[in-house]
Design a protein around this motif. Sequence first.
Motif: not given
Length: 373
Positions: A103-113
């Motif tokens: 989860r941390r990796e998927v949304w490392a750049d913010g929640p709008d992925q």
Amino acid sequence: MLTAQRTRSTPVLADADLIAAARRDAAAAEAAGRLTPQVAAALTRAGFPRHFVPRDRGGAAGEFGPLVSATAQVAEACASAAWCAALFAAHGRLAAYLPPDGRREVWADGPDQRIAAAVVPPQGQAVAQDGGWRLDGAWRPASGVDHADWVLLASWTPGPAGRQHRIFAVPRSELAVEDTWDSCGLRGTGSNTVRAEGVRVPEHRSMPLETLLRPQPGAARCHAVPFPMVAALIFAAPLLGIARGALRTWTAERTGGPAPHPATHTVLAEASARIHAAGLLLDGAAARADRGEITSLAVAENRRDAATAATLCREAVDSLFRAAGLRAHARDSVLQRAWRDATTVAAHGTLDADAAARAYTEAVLTPDGDDPA
């Protein structure tokens, strides 16, 4: 009507900018086979990708009711935009079940992925390698993949009790996209094929499908609801908007004209009643998912109601199209596009009425101790 004010209780908004962009670019999306970048950006700004993202990753951990309402509103303007919007939200919910490091990796750049997916049925090949997995092969369809940041893929892998349906989160940049989507409806969704060649996925970016059936204790409500309770609900939401848009178009074409044909009365009354009933069914299913007791019967009721709503919407659009005359068969007919989109959505396996009926009958006649899994 939803407004442009964003709060935690209404985090997904079909705001005026998104609706205008979706309506303006609907024909262009259909011609190109994918959403325009402007519409993809607008649905992201509206909050669809972050709707079910956990709050500790900056997301809204939102409710199903606002998602259904907003998706239907977008679908009145463009079914393909609504389909991608709903699935970007839904796939964010699926990714929330990954292990913490994933989860941390998927949304490392913010929640709008923006997350696309091809997880049912399992496809391609996954081989255990170096504490993770190596993926090879092709997966289809993956709606919205041209605008995605991540893709969820699924393959069969060895498991404790035989083969296991396992999901993998892969950066879109590590996959090739093949332009294979050429459907009669939902043409603008860009539901293309993705291909992996020796793509390595670490263990923390994978999970067995059964994880979606037994959520972790203490999770937000939207992550405590088992996948079968809400999957059909999310897929039915665009169909409700398509039907409402078709009704509006059909009615506008007859307003202020000569005296209507006698059959018009029946077509209009029956189609509007079907669409109204479908909206009530989906509202009830969303409320059950957001606040109801989670039991095997509740899961089956939601599947029943979503499938029934989908059938009602498809029947309504079909009757409107058949009663529209020759002009509805023109290539640029908005009503024809609605009919094609509705027919395609209704064919999705999650909305199969017979499967929903079997599940409901089993829950009623052979209860299993209220185990929703």
